[in-house]
Design a protein around this motif. Sequence first.
Motif, PDB file in Angstrom:
ATOM      1  N   PRO A   4       0.793  -1.230   0.000  1.00  0.00           N
ATOM      2  CA  PRO A   4       0.000   0.000   0.000  1.00  0.00           C
ATOM      3  C   PRO A   4       0.829   1.285   0.000  1.00  0.00           C
ATOM      4  N   LYS A   5       1.989   1.286   0.664  1.00  0.00           N
ATOM      5  CA  LYS A   5       2.824   2.485   0.655  1.00  0.00           C
ATOM      6  C   LYS A   5       3.385   2.759  -0.735  1.00  0.00           C
ATOM      7  N   ALA A   6       3.778   1.723  -1.459  1.00  0.00           N
ATOM      8  CA  ALA A   6       4.273   1.909  -2.827  1.00  0.00           C
ATOM      9  C   ALA A   6       3.156   2.422  -3.731  1.00  0.00           C
ATOM     10  N   LEU A   7       1.945   1.931  -3.519  1.00  0.00           N
ATOM     11  CA  LEU A   7       0.802   2.403  -4.304  1.00  0.00           C
ATOM     12  C   LEU A   7       0.534   3.879  -4.014  1.00  0.00           C
ATOM     13  N   LYS A   9       2.727   6.098  -2.986  1.00  0.00           N
ATOM     14  CA  LYS A   9       3.822   6.856  -3.617  1.00  0.00           C
ATOM     15  C   LYS A   9       3.570   7.031  -5.111  1.00  0.00           C
ATOM     16  N   ARG A  10       3.086   5.988  -5.742  1.00  0.00           N
ATOM     17  CA  ARG A  10       2.769   6.064  -7.173  1.00  0.00           C
ATOM     18  C   ARG A  10       1.668   7.097  -7.434  1.00  0.00           C
ATOM     19  N   PHE A  11       0.680   7.151  -6.541  1.00  0.00           N
ATOM     20  CA  PHE A  11      -0.402   8.128  -6.652  1.00  0.00           C
ATOM     21  C   PHE A  11       0.171   9.548  -6.704  1.00  0.00           C
ATOM     22  N   TYR A  12       1.080   9.871  -5.803  1.00  0.00           N
ATOM     23  CA  TYR A  12       1.656  11.225  -5.775  1.00  0.00           C
ATOM     24  C   TYR A  12       2.591  11.474  -6.942  1.00  0.00           C
ATOM     25  N   ASP A  13       3.320  10.467  -7.369  1.00  0.00           N
ATOM     26  CA  ASP A  13       4.157  10.621  -8.559  1.00  0.00           C
ATOM     27  C   ASP A  13       3.313  10.955  -9.781  1.00  0.00           C
ATOM     28  N   MET A  14       2.121  10.383  -9.863  1.00  0.00           N
ATOM     29  CA  MET A  14       1.226  10.655 -10.999  1.00  0.00           C
ATOM     30  C   MET A  14       0.810  12.123 -11.051  1.00  0.00           C
ATOM     31  N   GLU A  25      -5.579   3.276 -13.291  1.00  0.00           N
ATOM     32  CA  GLU A  25      -4.629   2.178 -13.079  1.00  0.00           C
ATOM     33  C   GLU A  25      -4.502   1.789 -11.612  1.00  0.00           C
ATOM     34  N   ILE A  26      -4.749   2.743 -10.704  1.00  0.00           N
ATOM     35  CA  ILE A  26      -4.471   2.481  -9.288  1.00  0.00           C
ATOM     36  C   ILE A  26      -5.663   2.696  -8.357  1.00  0.00           C
ATOM     37  N   ARG A 110      -5.592  -1.495  -5.033  1.00  0.00           N
ATOM     38  CA  ARG A 110      -6.323  -0.331  -5.551  1.00  0.00           C
ATOM     39  C   ARG A 110      -6.658   0.599  -4.387  1.00  0.00           C
ATOM     40  N   ILE A 111      -6.601   1.892  -4.650  1.00  0.00           N
ATOM     41  CA  ILE A 111      -7.067   2.865  -3.672  1.00  0.00           C
ATOM     42  C   ILE A 111      -8.593   2.843  -3.739  1.00  0.00           C
TER      43      ILE A 111
END
Length: 136
Positions: A4-7, A9-14, A25-26, A110-111
């Motif tokens: 969940p933490k990697a997900l 992080k991906r959300f903020y990178d997007m 995607e997430i 998924r969030i």
Amino acid sequence: MNDPKALAKRFYDMMSDWSPNKLDEICSPTLRGHAGAGADLDELKQSITGFVDAFSNFQATVKYLVREDDLVSAWVTYEGTHTGTFAGVPGSGRPIKIAGWDMLRVENDRIVEITQYCDVFTLMNQIGALPTAAPA
């Protein structure tokens, strides 16, 4: 992914390389949102798009991610330049830097739920939207 933490992080990178469809995607299509996130996935996309459109060079920088079970708490810094209209205030060319706090709930990579808060008072002050008081 199962992290969940990697997900998160991906959300903020997007956000820093924004396209609303990337959230598909997430995020769950049945995502529930609260506060600044809006009520659902479409409103979340609109909310983030509003920021990205109003603030060029928009960047989300994660300072802290804390996980407990299916929840991830994020402390984030948002930066950009106010070049477009935000909350009825035309672009001022001023830089902004504000703090945000989010709580994301993750299921099956998924969030599924998100609550977003940011320091709107500081943001509105930085873009010149608040009246200034004369010194006493």
